[in-house]
Design a protein around this motif. Structure first.
Motif, PDB file in Angstrom:
ATOM      1  N   HIS A  19      29.604  21.066  74.637  1.00 45.26           N
ATOM      2  CA  HIS A  19      29.295  19.678  74.959  1.00 45.26           C
ATOM      3  C   HIS A  19      29.093  18.815  73.725  1.00 45.26           C
ATOM      4  O   HIS A  19      29.174  17.581  73.818  1.00 45.26           O
ATOM      5  N   ASP A  20      28.847  19.443  72.573  1.00 44.06           N
ATOM      6  CA  ASP A  20      28.803  18.655  71.343  1.00 44.06           C
ATOM      7  C   ASP A  20      30.196  18.466  70.742  1.00 44.06           C
ATOM      8  O   ASP A  20      30.352  17.822  69.696  1.00 44.06           O
ATOM      9  N   ASN A  21      31.214  19.045  71.407  1.00 40.55           N
ATOM     10  CA  ASN A  21      32.620  18.919  71.015  1.00 40.55           C
ATOM     11  C   ASN A  21      32.940  19.547  69.657  1.00 40.55           C
ATOM     12  O   ASN A  21      33.969  19.236  69.057  1.00 40.55           O
ATOM     13  N   HIS A  22      32.092  20.460  69.200  1.00 38.04           N
ATOM     14  CA  HIS A  22      32.337  21.136  67.930  1.00 38.04           C
ATOM     15  C   HIS A  22      33.060  22.465  68.103  1.00 38.04           C
ATOM     16  O   HIS A  22      33.600  23.003  67.127  1.00 38.04           O
ATOM     17  N   TYR A  23      33.065  22.992  69.342  1.00 35.90           N
ATOM     18  CA  TYR A  23      33.622  24.326  69.565  1.00 35.90           C
ATOM     19  C   TYR A  23      34.493  24.352  70.817  1.00 35.90           C
ATOM     20  O   TYR A  23      34.380  23.503  71.707  1.00 35.90           O
ATOM     21  N   LEU A  24      35.350  25.367  70.852  1.00 39.01           N
ATOM     22  CA  LEU A  24      36.195  25.637  72.002  1.00 39.01           C
ATOM     23  C   LEU A  24      36.156  27.143  72.252  1.00 39.01           C
ATOM     24  O   LEU A  24      36.310  27.930  71.317  1.00 39.01           O
ATOM     25  N   ALA A  25      35.916  27.542  73.489  1.00 39.54           N
ATOM     26  CA  ALA A  25      35.894  28.965  73.834  1.00 39.54           C
ATOM     27  C   ALA A  25      36.941  29.235  74.906  1.00 39.54           C
ATOM     28  O   ALA A  25      37.150  28.411  75.802  1.00 39.54           O
ATOM     29  N   CYS A  26      37.609  30.387  74.809  1.00 36.73           N
ATOM     30  CA  CYS A  26      38.606  30.731  75.817  1.00 36.73           C
ATOM     31  C   CYS A  26      38.525  32.217  76.134  1.00 36.73           C
ATOM     32  O   CYS A  26      38.192  33.040  75.279  1.00 36.73           O
ATOM     33  N   SER A  27      38.821  32.534  77.388  1.00 36.39           N
ATOM     34  CA  SER A  27      38.797  33.920  77.839  1.00 36.39           C
ATOM     35  C   SER A  27      40.217  34.459  77.916  1.00 36.39           C
ATOM     36  O   SER A  27      41.169  33.720  78.178  1.00 36.39           O
ATOM     37  N   THR A  28      40.359  35.757  77.684  1.00 38.49           N
ATOM     38  CA  THR A  28      41.656  36.428  77.807  1.00 38.49           C
ATOM     39  C   THR A  28      41.527  37.543  78.843  1.00 38.49           C
ATOM     40  O   THR A  28      40.510  38.240  78.893  1.00 38.49           O
ATOM     41  N   VAL A  29      42.547  37.707  79.669  1.00 36.24           N
ATOM     42  CA  VAL A  29      42.424  38.623  80.795  1.00 36.24           C
ATOM     43  C   VAL A  29      43.317  39.858  80.696  1.00 36.24           C
ATOM     44  O   VAL A  29      43.317  40.697  81.590  1.00 36.24           O
ATOM     45  N   HIS A  30      44.082  39.991  79.612  1.00 31.28           N
ATOM     46  CA  HIS A  30      44.829  41.216  79.339  1.00 31.28           C
ATOM     47  C   HIS A  30      44.366  41.770  77.999  1.00 31.28           C
ATOM     48  O   HIS A  30      43.481  41.203  77.355  1.00 31.28           O
ATOM     49  N   GLY A  31      44.928  42.878  77.577  1.00 35.40           N
ATOM     50  CA  GLY A  31      44.512  43.465  76.303  1.00 35.40           C
ATOM     51  C   GLY A  31      43.055  43.904  76.363  1.00 35.40           C
ATOM     52  O   GLY A  31      42.624  44.574  77.309  1.00 35.40           O
ATOM     53  N   ASN A  32      42.280  43.496  75.363  1.00 34.90           N
ATOM     54  CA  ASN A  32      40.858  43.866  75.320  1.00 34.90           C
ATOM     55  C   ASN A  32      39.976  42.962  76.156  1.00 34.90           C
ATOM     56  O   ASN A  32      38.772  43.177  76.230  1.00 34.90           O
ATOM     57  N   ARG A  33      40.556  41.916  76.733  1.00 30.77           N
ATOM     58  CA  ARG A  33      39.838  41.042  77.666  1.00 30.77           C
ATOM     59  C   ARG A  33      38.578  40.457  77.024  1.00 30.77           C
ATOM     60  O   ARG A  33      37.473  40.574  77.557  1.00 30.77           O
ATOM     61  N   VAL A  34      38.759  39.813  75.896  1.00 32.51           N
ATOM     62  CA  VAL A  34      37.638  39.261  75.136  1.00 32.51           C
ATOM     63  C   VAL A  34      37.539  37.761  75.348  1.00 32.51           C
ATOM     64  O   VAL A  34      38.387  37.134  75.985  1.00 32.51           O
ATOM     65  N   ILE A  35      36.457  37.187  74.805  1.00 32.53           N
ATOM     66  CA  ILE A  35      36.296  35.739  74.743  1.00 32.53           C
ATOM     67  C   ILE A  35      36.235  35.344  73.275  1.00 32.53           C
ATOM     68  O   ILE A  35      35.435  35.888  72.510  1.00 32.53           O
ATOM     69  N   ASN A  36      37.103  34.420  72.870  1.00 28.46           N
ATOM     70  CA  ASN A  36      37.119  33.926  71.501  1.00 28.46           C
ATOM     71  C   ASN A  36      36.513  32.533  71.439  1.00 28.46           C
ATOM     72  O   ASN A  36      36.754  31.703  72.329  1.00 28.46           O
ATOM     73  N   CYS A  37      35.725  32.287  70.396  1.00 33.16           N
ATOM     74  CA  CYS A  37      35.148  30.964  70.171  1.00 33.16           C
ATOM     75  C   CYS A  37      35.700  30.414  68.863  1.00 33.16           C
ATOM     76  O   CYS A  37      35.800  31.136  67.859  1.00 33.16           O
ATOM     77  N   TYR A  38      36.051  29.137  68.865  1.00 32.51           N
ATOM     78  CA  TYR A  38      36.654  28.495  67.704  1.00 32.51           C
ATOM     79  C   TYR A  38      35.873  27.246  67.317  1.00 32.51           C
ATOM     80  O   TYR A  38      35.450  26.471  68.192  1.00 32.51           O
ATOM     81  N   ALA A  39      35.691  27.040  66.024  1.00 29.65           N
ATOM     82  CA  ALA A  39      35.186  25.767  65.520  1.00 29.65           C
ATOM     83  C   ALA A  39      36.347  24.801  65.414  1.00 29.65           C
ATOM     84  O   ALA A  39      37.449  25.178  65.001  1.00 29.65           O
ATOM     85  N   LEU A  40      36.130  23.555  65.797  1.00 24.42           N
ATOM     86  CA  LEU A  40      37.175  22.539  65.752  1.00 24.42           C
ATOM     87  C   LEU A  40      37.019  21.729  64.470  1.00 24.42           C
ATOM     88  O   LEU A  40      36.041  21.014  64.284  1.00 24.42           O
ATOM     89  N   ILE A  41      37.970  21.879  63.595  1.00 27.24           N
ATOM     90  CA  ILE A  41      37.946  21.198  62.302  1.00 27.24           C
ATOM     91  C   ILE A  41      38.913  20.026  62.372  1.00 27.24           C
ATOM     92  O   ILE A  41      40.128  20.200  62.461  1.00 27.24           O
TER      93      ILE A  41
END
Length: 202
Positions: A19-41
């Protein structure tokens, strides 16, 4: 704007901005099925996504379908599901709460709270209510919407406190969900009949 890969993981499914618009997170449903978080530069005419953390899947038999941040970005809720079509040998699903550090962009891997119930089939999408007092999940397999109580101070999940079911709510394999900013309405996309419905929450 350039597209970004998902660090070798397959099939991005759920995605949310903090909500501070500094990050983006996404889920993956194949492979290791992880969630990655990214800083938005941000740079002139472009935005670069730099990975800050990867949340490993503590429930490997399940897929993290979607996620959402609380309004203060202190917590992330993740809905896990077995598959689009549940079989007798597969578990249903669960909701897990994690702490999020918005100064570093790191999702704490320690699970704060879990909701799991034999009647809960898992979900496709998840969102917090406008005031963060509850969590809303679309249960595509069960053809219903579930509302869970949520403690904004501790991150603890409560019991099921309500929901929507077909036919009164005109659901047909509900998939994506969104809450209006005033908290009064819930919009639902329906995978079954390719329509959307709007339901009153308060």
């Amino acid at each position: 704007f350039p597209s970004h890969d998902t660090q070798g993981e397959d099939c991005v499914h759920g995605i949310r901005f903090s909500h501070d618009n500094h990050y983006l997170a996404c889920s993956t449903v194949h492979g290791n099925r992880v969630i990655n978080c990214y800083a938005l530069i941000r740079k002139p005419n472009t935005v670069h996504a730099q990975i800050t953390s990867t949340l490993q899947n503590a429930f490997l038999e399940l897929r993290p379908k979607s996620l959402d941040f609380t309004k203060d970005d202190r917590f992330i809720a993740v809905v896990y599901s077995a598959n689009n079509v549940k079989t007798a040998s597969e578990p249903g699903g669960l909701v897990a709460i994690y702490a999020f550090d918005k100064t570093t962009g790191i999702i704490n891997p320690t699970v704060i709270s879990v909701y799991k119930n034999h009647a809960f089939t898992g979900g496709e999408d998840i969102t917090f209510s406008a005031d963060d007092s509850s969590i809303i999940i679309s249960e595509q397999i069960a053809n219903k919407i579930t509302l869970l109580a949520f403690d904004q101070k501790t991150g603890q999940l409560g019991e099921r406190i309500g929901g929507l079911e077909h036919p009164p709510a005109r659901l047909s394999l509900p998939h994506g969900i969104a809450v209006s900013s005033d908290g009064q309405f819930l919009a639902v996309t329906n995978y079954g009949d390719d329509k959307f419905s709007i339901n009153q929450l308060s």
